[in-house]
Design a protein around this motif. Sequence first.
Motif, PDB file in Angstrom:
ATOM      1  N   MET A   1       0.835  -1.138   0.056  1.00 35.31           N
ATOM      2  CA  MET A   1       0.103   0.030   0.120  1.00 35.31           C
ATOM      3  C   MET A   1       0.904   1.281   0.133  1.00 35.31           C
ATOM      4  O   MET A   1       1.086   1.783   1.027  1.00 35.31           O
ATOM      5  N   ASN A   2       1.154   1.736  -1.061  1.00 35.95           N
ATOM      6  CA  ASN A   2       1.934   2.770  -1.327  1.00 35.95           C
ATOM      7  C   ASN A   2       1.547   4.186  -0.933  1.00 35.95           C
ATOM      8  O   ASN A   2       2.124   5.056  -0.994  1.00 35.95           O
ATOM      9  N   SER A   3       0.250   4.007  -0.724  1.00 35.70           N
ATOM     10  CA  SER A   3      -0.380   5.490  -0.525  1.00 35.70           C
ATOM     11  C   SER A   3      -0.472   5.820   1.014  1.00 35.70           C
ATOM     12  O   SER A   3      -1.024   6.686   1.340  1.00 35.70           O
ATOM     13  N   ILE A   4      -0.002   4.862   1.924  1.00 35.16           N
ATOM     14  CA  ILE A   4      -0.213   5.136   3.286  1.00 35.16           C
ATOM     15  C   ILE A   4       1.358   5.883   3.555  1.00 35.16           C
ATOM     16  O   ILE A   4       2.457   5.537   3.320  1.00 35.16           O
ATOM     17  N   PRO A   5       1.359   6.947   4.222  1.00 39.95           N
ATOM     18  CA  PRO A   5       2.280   7.783   4.276  1.00 39.95           C
ATOM     19  C   PRO A   5       3.179   7.686   5.653  1.00 39.95           C
ATOM     20  O   PRO A   5       4.096   8.197   5.811  1.00 39.95           O
ATOM     21  N   PHE A   6       2.784   6.412   6.090  1.00 42.70           N
ATOM     22  CA  PHE A   6       3.616   5.898   7.542  1.00 42.70           C
ATOM     23  C   PHE A   6       4.462   4.947   7.439  1.00 42.70           C
ATOM     24  O   PHE A   6       4.057   3.810   6.774  1.00 42.70           O
ATOM     25  N   GLU A   7       5.692   4.616   7.870  1.00 42.41           N
ATOM     26  CA  GLU A   7       6.614   3.553   7.879  1.00 42.41           C
ATOM     27  C   GLU A   7       6.305   2.960   9.230  1.00 42.41           C
ATOM     28  O   GLU A   7       6.347   1.744   9.381  1.00 42.41           O
ATOM     29  N   LYS A   8       5.917   3.559  10.399  1.00 47.53           N
ATOM     30  CA  LYS A   8       5.755   3.027  11.608  1.00 47.53           C
ATOM     31  C   LYS A   8       4.244   3.673  12.156  1.00 47.53           C
ATOM     32  O   LYS A   8       3.669   4.437  11.249  1.00 47.53           O
ATOM     33  N   CYS A   9       3.448   2.997  13.040  1.00 46.85           N
ATOM     34  CA  CYS A   9       2.310   3.420  13.464  1.00 46.85           C
ATOM     35  C   CYS A   9       2.338   4.911  13.918  1.00 46.85           C
ATOM     36  O   CYS A   9       3.442   5.119  14.838  1.00 46.85           O
ATOM     37  N   PRO A  10       1.426   5.709  13.504  1.00 47.44           N
ATOM     38  CA  PRO A  10       1.642   6.968  14.359  1.00 47.44           C
ATOM     39  C   PRO A  10       1.435   6.943  15.664  1.00 47.44           C
ATOM     40  O   PRO A  10       1.126   8.156  16.715  1.00 47.44           O
ATOM     41  N   VAL A  11       0.443   6.024  16.197  1.00 45.86           N
ATOM     42  CA  VAL A  11       0.023   6.122  17.617  1.00 45.86           C
ATOM     43  C   VAL A  11       0.783   5.601  18.515  1.00 45.86           C
ATOM     44  O   VAL A  11       1.445   6.105  19.539  1.00 45.86           O
ATOM     45  N   CYS A  12       1.583   4.199  18.450  1.00 47.29           N
ATOM     46  CA  CYS A  12       2.821   3.989  19.090  1.00 47.29           C
ATOM     47  C   CYS A  12       4.100   3.541  18.621  1.00 47.29           C
ATOM     48  O   CYS A  12       5.014   3.271  19.561  1.00 47.29           O
ATOM     49  N   GLY A  13       4.273   3.893  17.324  1.00 52.16           N
ATOM     50  CA  GLY A  13       5.709   3.747  16.746  1.00 52.16           C
ATOM     51  C   GLY A  13       5.895   2.126  16.547  1.00 52.16           C
ATOM     52  O   GLY A  13       6.928   1.812  15.854  1.00 52.16           O
ATOM     53  N   ASP A  15       5.567  -1.641  14.364  1.00 50.18           N
ATOM     54  CA  ASP A  15       5.586  -2.039  12.918  1.00 50.18           C
ATOM     55  C   ASP A  15       4.505  -2.033  12.141  1.00 50.18           C
ATOM     56  O   ASP A  15       3.269  -2.561  12.732  1.00 50.18           O
ATOM     57  N   LEU A  16       4.440  -1.820  10.975  1.00 48.45           N
ATOM     58  CA  LEU A  16       3.021  -1.981  10.160  1.00 48.45           C
ATOM     59  C   LEU A  16       3.138  -3.367   9.162  1.00 48.45           C
ATOM     60  O   LEU A  16       4.207  -3.464   8.500  1.00 48.45           O
ATOM     61  N   ILE A  17       2.179  -3.949   9.105  1.00 54.43           N
ATOM     62  CA  ILE A  17       1.852  -5.137   8.225  1.00 54.43           C
ATOM     63  C   ILE A  17       0.663  -4.860   7.369  1.00 54.43           C
ATOM     64  O   ILE A  17      -0.303  -4.123   8.075  1.00 54.43           O
ATOM     65  N   GLU A  18       0.470  -5.075   5.903  1.00 52.77           N
ATOM     66  CA  GLU A  18      -0.418  -5.167   5.295  1.00 52.77           C
ATOM     67  C   GLU A  18      -1.513  -6.444   5.556  1.00 52.77           C
ATOM     68  O   GLU A  18      -1.002  -7.383   5.521  1.00 52.77           O
ATOM     69  N   LYS A  19      -2.705  -6.316   5.768  1.00 58.72           N
ATOM     70  CA  LYS A  19      -3.588  -7.451   6.160  1.00 58.72           C
ATOM     71  C   LYS A  19      -4.913  -6.846   5.759  1.00 58.72           C
ATOM     72  O   LYS A  19      -5.466  -5.999   5.185  1.00 58.72           O
ATOM     73  N   GLN A  20      -5.886  -7.856   5.206  1.00 62.70           N
ATOM     74  CA  GLN A  20      -7.025  -7.860   4.865  1.00 62.70           C
ATOM     75  C   GLN A  20      -7.850  -8.010   6.188  1.00 62.70           C
ATOM     76  O   GLN A  20      -7.737  -8.733   7.104  1.00 62.70           O
ATOM     77  N   VAL A  21      -8.695  -6.929   6.364  1.00 61.99           N
ATOM     78  CA  VAL A  21      -9.494  -6.811   7.730  1.00 61.99           C
ATOM     79  C   VAL A  21     -11.111  -6.632   7.247  1.00 61.99           C
ATOM     80  O   VAL A  21     -11.306  -6.279   6.371  1.00 61.99           O
ATOM     81  N   GLU A  39      -3.348  -1.315   6.672  1.00 62.77           N
ATOM     82  CA  GLU A  39      -1.739  -1.329   7.103  1.00 62.77           C
ATOM     83  C   GLU A  39      -2.274  -1.612   8.769  1.00 62.77           C
ATOM     84  O   GLU A  39      -2.891  -0.721   9.230  1.00 62.77           O
ATOM     85  N   VAL A  40      -1.835  -2.585   9.390  1.00 62.04           N
ATOM     86  CA  VAL A  40      -2.251  -2.895  10.880  1.00 62.04           C
ATOM     87  C   VAL A  40      -0.872  -2.835  11.788  1.00 62.04           C
ATOM     88  O   VAL A  40       0.077  -3.469  11.331  1.00 62.04           O
ATOM     89  N   CYS A  41      -1.061  -2.162  12.892  1.00 62.09           N
ATOM     90  CA  CYS A  41       0.118  -1.938  13.706  1.00 62.09           C
ATOM     91  C   CYS A  41       0.412  -3.288  14.362  1.00 62.09           C
ATOM     92  O   CYS A  41      -0.853  -3.875  15.074  1.00 62.09           O
ATOM     93  N   LEU A  42       1.280  -4.129  14.449  1.00 66.92           N
ATOM     94  CA  LEU A  42       1.851  -5.277  15.209  1.00 66.92           C
ATOM     95  C   LEU A  42       1.601  -4.986  16.593  1.00 66.92           C
ATOM     96  O   LEU A  42       1.454  -6.014  17.431  1.00 66.92           O
ATOM     97  N   ARG A  43       1.825  -3.747  17.118  1.00 63.68           N
ATOM     98  CA  ARG A  43       2.089  -3.661  18.535  1.00 63.68           C
ATOM     99  C   ARG A  43       0.374  -3.437  19.232  1.00 63.68           C
ATOM    100  O   ARG A  43       0.075  -3.925  20.144  1.00 63.68           O
ATOM    101  N   CYS A  44      -0.089  -2.243  18.661  1.00 63.52           N
ATOM    102  CA  CYS A  44      -1.353  -1.896  19.180  1.00 63.52           C
ATOM    103  C   CYS A  44      -2.819  -2.058  18.229  1.00 63.52           C
ATOM    104  O   CYS A  44      -3.920  -1.767  18.949  1.00 63.52           O
ATOM    105  N   GLY A  45      -2.431  -2.470  17.272  1.00 64.87           N
ATOM    106  CA  GLY A  45      -3.618  -2.951  16.340  1.00 64.87           C
ATOM    107  C   GLY A  45      -4.386  -1.588  15.424  1.00 64.87           C
ATOM    108  O   GLY A  45      -5.372  -2.020  14.774  1.00 64.87           O
ATOM    109  N   GLU A  46      -3.482  -0.634  15.757  1.00 66.41           N
ATOM    110  CA  GLU A  46      -4.247   0.526  14.769  1.00 66.41           C
ATOM    111  C   GLU A  46      -4.173   0.213  13.232  1.00 66.41           C
ATOM    112  O   GLU A  46      -3.560  -0.543  12.828  1.00 66.41           O
TER     113      GLU A  46
END
Length: 82
Positions: A1-13, A15-21, A39-46
């Motif tokens: 998803m190249n249209s997401i401007p974040f490399e890390k989660c903006p909430v907790c920092g 890592d993000l992975i692409e998932k179907q939700v 893009e789903v945060c592996l730490r907080c689920g954002e």
Amino acid sequence: MNSIPFEKCPVCGGDLIEKQVEKVLRGGVNTAVLKVCAEVCLRCGERLYSQETVRKFEQIRSKLERKETAEFQEIGVSYQVA
């Protein structure tokens, strides 16, 4: 998803992975359950959605409010109306 401007989660920092939700949208008294990529945060689920996906959410909410469920397939997402 190249249209997401974040490399890390903006909430907790985390890592993000692409998932179907699943995303639940409500419009008026109607509800739709969509399967979309996020893009789903592996730490907080954002969940972070692309601008295109957010625009689709807005279109679907509008259709739900007008009870136009038959047109969802044209938008290109999977859905169920509850």
